[in-house]
Design an enzyme around this catalytic site. Structure first.
Site, PDB file in Angstrom:
ATOM      1  N   SER A   1      -3.285  -5.611  -5.558  1.00  0.00           N
ATOM      2  CA  SER A   1      -4.106  -4.807  -4.656  1.00  0.00           C
ATOM      3  C   SER A   1      -5.385  -5.527  -4.250  1.00  0.00           C
ATOM      4  O   SER A   1      -5.969  -6.306  -5.006  1.00  0.00           O
ATOM      5  CB  SER A   1      -4.451  -3.493  -5.345  1.00  0.00           C
TER       6      SER A   1
ATOM      7  N   ARG B   1       0.740  -3.341  11.227  1.00  0.00           N
ATOM      8  CA  ARG B   1       0.741  -1.975  10.693  1.00  0.00           C
ATOM      9  C   ARG B   1      -0.563  -1.691   9.948  1.00  0.00           C
ATOM     10  O   ARG B   1      -1.064  -2.513   9.201  1.00  0.00           O
ATOM     11  CB  ARG B   1       1.917  -1.777   9.731  1.00  0.00           C
TER      12      ARG B   1
ATOM     13  N   SER C   1       2.867   3.528   6.879  1.00  0.00           N
ATOM     14  CA  SER C   1       4.325   3.347   6.858  1.00  0.00           C
ATOM     15  C   SER C   1       5.015   4.603   6.337  1.00  0.00           C
ATOM     16  O   SER C   1       6.042   5.026   6.881  1.00  0.00           O
ATOM     17  CB  SER C   1       4.707   2.153   6.000  1.00  0.00           C
ATOM     18  N   LEU C   2       4.441   5.229   5.312  1.00  0.00           N
ATOM     19  CA  LEU C   2       5.109   6.402   4.749  1.00  0.00           C
ATOM     20  C   LEU C   2       5.178   7.526   5.778  1.00  0.00           C
ATOM     21  O   LEU C   2       6.199   8.194   5.931  1.00  0.00           O
ATOM     22  CB  LEU C   2       4.379   6.867   3.484  1.00  0.00           C
TER      23      LEU C   2
ATOM     24  N   GLY D   1      21.319   4.847   4.688  1.00  0.00           N
ATOM     25  CA  GLY D   1      20.028   4.536   4.076  1.00  0.00           C
ATOM     26  C   GLY D   1      19.376   5.789   3.516  1.00  0.00           C
ATOM     27  O   GLY D   1      19.272   6.796   4.205  1.00  0.00           O
TER      28      GLY D   1
ATOM     29  N   GLU E   1      11.336   1.796   8.604  1.00  0.00           N
ATOM     30  CA  GLU E   1      10.957   0.399   8.823  1.00  0.00           C
ATOM     31  C   GLU E   1      11.965  -0.353   9.676  1.00  0.00           C
ATOM     32  O   GLU E   1      11.626  -1.339  10.320  1.00  0.00           O
ATOM     33  CB  GLU E   1      10.760  -0.325   7.470  1.00  0.00           C
TER      34      GLU E   1
ATOM     35  N   ARG F   1      -7.669  -8.727   5.922  1.00  0.00           N
ATOM     36  CA  ARG F   1      -6.370  -9.158   5.394  1.00  0.00           C
ATOM     37  C   ARG F   1      -5.772 -10.379   6.066  1.00  0.00           C
ATOM     38  O   ARG F   1      -5.402 -11.349   5.424  1.00  0.00           O
ATOM     39  CB  ARG F   1      -5.374  -8.010   5.599  1.00  0.00           C
TER      40      ARG F   1
ATOM     41  N   LEU G   1      12.799   7.097   2.391  1.00  0.00           N
ATOM     42  CA  LEU G   1      12.068   8.247   2.932  1.00  0.00           C
ATOM     43  C   LEU G   1      12.628   8.705   4.265  1.00  0.00           C
ATOM     44  O   LEU G   1      12.859   9.903   4.469  1.00  0.00           O
ATOM     45  CB  LEU G   1      10.594   7.876   3.132  1.00  0.00           C
TER      46      LEU G   1
END
Lengths: 250, 216, 595
Positions: free
Chosen positions: C250, C399, C404-405, C10, C389, C297, C13
């Protein structure tokens, strides 16, 4: 009521050394379809218009939101990303062909590894000392960031090479994408310190001089990168570097 | 695609020289050539005076060789090589700059042939001595005249468009607006050179002296 | 000293960061990726990356970042490693900055930070609207540099099939398939790091990229790795439905005054503009008069889901509702929502200034993933590490936006270093493993491919099975979960697994056969779908993204524990592990207030 349909013609080739054939598919129209959906429809029912059984079409695709660069192909004669090629906007029958400036793998799938190879040869990176904590990076004006950000959005799709009259079997121009990346790294405060080797890489065969200013690249860049500005800017940098290193030694 | 496959910078140097030679000395000479030939628009005597003057400069053969023959030969032959490395696609992608690229290629070839022929007929056949009468005699031939007009137009376009290319390729005009300005400059040069050049040959063809009125 | 061999699977990042750490330690890394690494899914992240650098004089701290993360994750994450991540985040930003990421700047030339969902602080560094792309490219460039120095070797266009385990169950290599030649080969290594990303394809359509199938995780799971907290799936409330993919819209569209509605008459055939105000159902505004369209959300997501699936009021019967900005003056839209509305127009071909946008919640992220230990990103298979992930460690039950980054880079870095330490500590490396071990695995995988290629009597289309799996997973195992529906889903998944055995490979060629690869992935997806559904069925509570109307409250007494699924002779078993809550006391996570 019969479903509305449309025709997709696809240039297919099992392998680069095998015969080319054009296949026609009749697909059921739905609103907001793009070329990727067409290809998936074919994969689910791989029967040509004349009813003969074929195979799902090979193609590259990943993000489907025009940021990974994978799904570039020639749609109705123009190199572009298949994911943003909306059926509603395309003249029918839709013609799909693989990019022609890269080695063919199969059908619409080509091998663009040469672009990554050229990023390597032109040293397109910031040579940091290591990943341990050395504090913040160099300061940068918002203006520099704005220019840099525009350049750093290149998705390596290869459209600019496909459309360039100077990329062909007689000429091996690296293409606007790579030159633009050199500009990006040469403008970064740290990258600037190592501009020389990048510029020298662009002085050899296939380098910046192969650009003959047809300016097609900028017309097909899906990210609207100012490629012609990059070409001119790097042209100037290479020249200054060449003159300087001739007179003062490198 | 083989950047730095050969580390040689020869190709860079040759390309840059090709580009430069189109402007200096060739472009500069074309300006001078059109200037001196513009005396054909004034009078026979003045034209012959200027021609004689030029034909009698010291070190003539050396200057002609270094400033004209070699640069033109190099620019033209290396230009043919560059022509060979391109593959036009303006039919499918008819953008303005793409057409200019195609025209630059073909006008270069035509201009190169024309200049070769022009040099042969006007420089070598006459052993370096030509007068108004000689030139006019040649231009009475409608085929000559047509070829002159085509050749002059091509050379002028090639120079004007070449100046735009030069501005981009030497990193002089970087921003889109600067490149556009350079493009207009090149266009103006092309139009002006075409106009002057064509005016000269037509005047010669008809033996007219449109700018002769205020000479005496 | 022997030179250890590390394989990374993989190239997003996490994988790239792991490769950098391995190469920095002086060890050669072999990096396997299905796509050229620069096209990995990390490229899609838009918003930014969190780090409490406190550059705005707000008194932010890494502890507050840690608190926000644990709170957002509804206390299901093990706390020490999350704390470590939040503490490392500022240095990670600095590192990325030094790598040349074109982060947005303040007039002083410093990094700019924006506010992001749920927090009070300007904690999110960003590079335009494409932060993920910029970060991925920065790491990609560093790895390319190592590649030029022969410290990293890339295998792009290869897909992972399985780990090579010796008779003691230790990982000694991997088995992979070249997607061009379809050749199956084994590669020896002392440690393998998996950074194989998300699992969106299990839900058919999602915001994830095509390669996010979870196939590698599933393959490892079937070789004995634990899969943890699979039931925690994050859904983004507003995405642009597409037949091929669901693209994020967004939240700022609602932030600027966008209104969500459906026609009061289900399947009203009129175009949106012709439906009068009185015949529109502004359900968020009616149900949540206090917050209106700006409910959090998960609340927005659940409301839309309810309107479509329970009340059957989706637009023209489709799963979609209107997100309407047409009442907002054009100049406001152009100033504040420019790039975002462009995306809609580009992919839908409709101008959102004139026509209301059609949106729907979309599966976005898996909090669950391969189980890893509390310090080294090590799975329970010796020699197998996981980061990004594809593992479960950092986000608990939900999350936090822009986390996540940072978790990818932090986890990837830890995994890289830990794998090198482990490989160096081995007394006997992969060079001493019998070739028979590799050959056995290669033959096993070759047999699977051959069986698929040679089956001529199949009747089932792989894309059809995939779509049916995605549809039922999306309907029953995303936003609202009822036990009866989950049971039904399991039955359907069993049916699909049966039909999968009769699959018809329409392409039997041995050259770039994308169908063969997809079918192999599909088999693994079906297993993962069951893991997720079983986990959801068992967890009788509501926590984070996991919402069961039959069990509407968080139940810390019974369910403050990590789900660990394991594969036992073709059966999925669930067991549970206590959560490390040693640093922050539990408190209620309220949905009605900002925090």
């Amino acid at each position: 009521m019969a479903d509305k349909t449309f025709i997709v013609k696809i240039k297919r080739q099992q392998r680069s050394d095998e015969a080319v054939r054009w296949e026609e598919y009749e697909l059921r129209y739905r609103p907001h379809m793009n070329v990727i959906i067409c290809l998936r429809d074919i994969a689910e029912k791989p029967f040509t218009r004349s009813g003969s059984e074929s195979t799902p079409v090979s193609y590259e695709a990943n993000c489907l939101e025009e940021i990974c660069g994978a799904c570039a192909m020639i749609v109705n004669g123009k190199p572009r990303q298949a994911c943003t090629a909306l059926v509603d906007d395309l003249e029918k029958p839709i013609r799909l062909e693989p990019l022609t400036k890269f080695p063919l793998i199969r059908d619409l799938q080509v091998d663009r590894s040469s672009m990554f190879e050229n990023l390597k040869r032109t040293k397109c990176w910031i040579p940091i000392d290591g990943t341990y904590d050395l504090g913040p990076g160099p300061r940068m004006s918002p203006e520099t960031q704005e220019v840099g950000y525009a350049l750093s959005q290149c998705i390596t799709c290869g459209n600019c090479l496909e459309i360039c009259p100077k990329v062909n079997e007689n000429s091996h121009f690296v293409g606007a994408a790579i030159v633009s990346q050199v500009r990006l790294f040469n403008m970064h405060p740290t990258g600037k310190m190592h501009a020389g080797p990048r510029l020298e890489a662009l002085m050899g065969p296939g380098g910046i001089e192969d650009c003959d200013n047809a300016q097609n690249c900028v017309k097909v860049c899906p990210k609207g990168i100012p490629l012609t500005e990059s070409l001119a800017a790097v042209n100037g940098q290479v020249l200054v570097h060449a003159v300087k290193s001739f007179f003062r030694g490198s | 695609m083989s950047v730095a496959a050969a580390d040689s910078k020869t190709s860079y140097l040759l390309d840059k020289l090709q580009s430069l030679s189109g402007v200096v000395p060739i472009g500069a000479f074309l300006a001078e050539h059109f200037w001196s030939n513009s005396y054909a628009l004034v009078s026979v005597g003045k034209y012959n005076d200027v021609s004689r003057e030029l034909q009698q400069i010291p070190w003539r053969i050396m200057i002609e060789t270094c400033v004209l023959f070699i640069p033109i030969l190099f620019h033209g032959l290396y230009g043919c090589y560059i022509w060979w490395t391109g593959k036009s696609n303006a039919i499918g992608h008819p953008w303005m700059a793409n057409w200019l690229y195609v025209l630059q290629r073909w006008t270069g070839i035509i201009a190169f042939v024309f200049i070769g022929w022009h040099l042969y007929t006007e420089r070598f056949m006459g052993h370096g001595v030509t007068s108004y009468a000689d030139v006019q005699r040649n231009l009475m031939n409608p085929w000559y005249l047509t070829f002159y007009i085509v050749g002059i137009t091509c050379a002028s376009f090639h120079l004007g468009n070449g100046l735009w290319n030069f501005a981009c390729k030497w990193g002089i005009a970087v921003s889109v607006s600067a490149q556009r300005a350079a493009g207009w400059f090149g266009a103006a040069v092309a139009v002006a050179f075409t106009f002057i050049g064509v005016a000269i040959v037509i005047a010669l063809h008809y033996g007219a002296f449109p700018l002769g009125g205020y000479v005496q | 000293m022997r030179q250890p061999k590390i394989i990374i699977v993989g190239g997003g990042l996490a994988g790239l960061m792991a490769a950098i750490r391995v190469a920095e330690a002086g060890v050669t890394a072999d990096l396997f990726s299905i796509v050229p690494v620069k096209r990995s899914h990390s490229v899609c992240a838009q918003g930014g990356i969190n780090a409490a650098k406190n550059l705005k004089g707000e008194g932010d701290s890494t502890w507050k970042h840690f608190d926000d993360t644990i709170y957002g994750g509804d206390f299901l994450a093990n706390q020490p490693l999350v704390k470590g991540m939040c503490e490392a985040a500022p240095a990670i930003i600095d590192l990325l900055d030094r790598m040349g990421v074109m982060f947005n700047r303040t007039p002083e030339g410093l990094l700019d930070f924006r506010r992001f969902g749920g927090t009070l602080y300007h904690r999110t560094a960003f590079a335009g609207a494409t932060t993920g792309q910029q970060l991925l490219y920065a790491l990609d460039e560093q790895v390319r540099r190592f590649e030029a120095e022969d410290k990293v070797k890339k295998f792009e266009g290869w897909t992972f099939l399985s780990a090579v385990l010796d008779h003691t169950g230790v990982c000694r290599g991997i088995c992979a398939m070249d997607l061009k030649t379809m050749e199956i080969k084994t590669f020896a290594c002392d440690a393998a790091i998996f950074c194989t990303g998300g699992i969106g394809a299990v839900f058919g359509r999602s915001t994830n990229s095509v390669v996010c199938t979870g196939s590698a995780q599933s393959a490892l799971f079937q070789q004995g790795a634990y899969y943890a907290n699979g039931e925690f799936i994050q859904v983004h409330p507003t995405a642009i439905p597409g037949e091929d993919k669901l693209r994020l819209m967004s939240e700022s569209a609602r932030g600027e005054g966008g209104r969500v509605w459906v026609p009061k008459t289900p399947q009203d055939p009129r175009p949106a503009r012709q439906i009068p105000e009185t015949e529109r159902f502004y359900f968020l505004e009616e149900w949540y008069p206090k917050y209106g369209n700006l409910v959090p959300r998960d609340v927005a997501t659940r409301a839309i889901h309810k309107v479509v699936y329970e009340m059957k009021m989706g637009l023209a019967g489709d799963p979609a509702v209107y997100l309407d900005v047409t009442h907002i003056p054009r100049e406001v839209l152009e100033r504040k929502l420019e790039g975002i509305l462009e995306i809609y127009e580009k992919f839908v071909g409709v101008d959102p200034h004139v026509e209301p946008m059609k949106v729907f919640p979309a599966m976005h992220y898996t909090m669950g993933g391969l189980w890893v230990d509390n310090e080294n990103q090590a799975t329970n298979i010796p020699g197998v590490y996981a980061a990004g992930e594809c593992e479960y460690q950092y986000h608990g039950a939900n999350r936090l936006g822009a986390n996540s980054l940072v978790s990818c880079i932090y986890g990837g870095g830890i995994a890289g270093a830990a794998a090198v330490r482990y490989a160096r500590s081995l007394e006997s490396g992969c060079e001493n493993t019998s070739p028979a071990v590799y050959e056995r695995e290669r033959v096993r995988q070759q047999d699977i491919s051959d069986a698929l290629l040679n089956q001529h009597t199949g009747t089932e289309n792989p894309l059809t099975i995939w779509r049916e799996m995605g549809d039922i997973m999306t309907e029953n195992v995303t936003v609202i979960r009822y036990n009866a529906a989950l049971q039904k889903t399991l039955l359907k998944l069993d049916e699909l697994s049966e039909r999968f055995k009769r699959i018809n490979l329409q392409d039997r060629t041995q050259w770039s056969n994308q169908t063969l690869n997809f079918v192999r992935e599909l088999g693994n997806m079906l297993v993962l779908a069951k893991v997720i559904t079983l986990g959801a069925l068992a967890r009788n509570e509501t926590r984070g993204a996991h919402y069961k109307p039959e069990f509407p409250d968080r139940d810390d007494k019974n369910w403050l524990k990590t789900t660990k699924a394991s594969w036992n002779a073709g059966k999925i078993q669930l067991e549970y592990e206590a959560v490390d809550t040693s640093l922050l006391p539990l408190r209620e996570r309220k949905y009605t207030a900002a925090k």
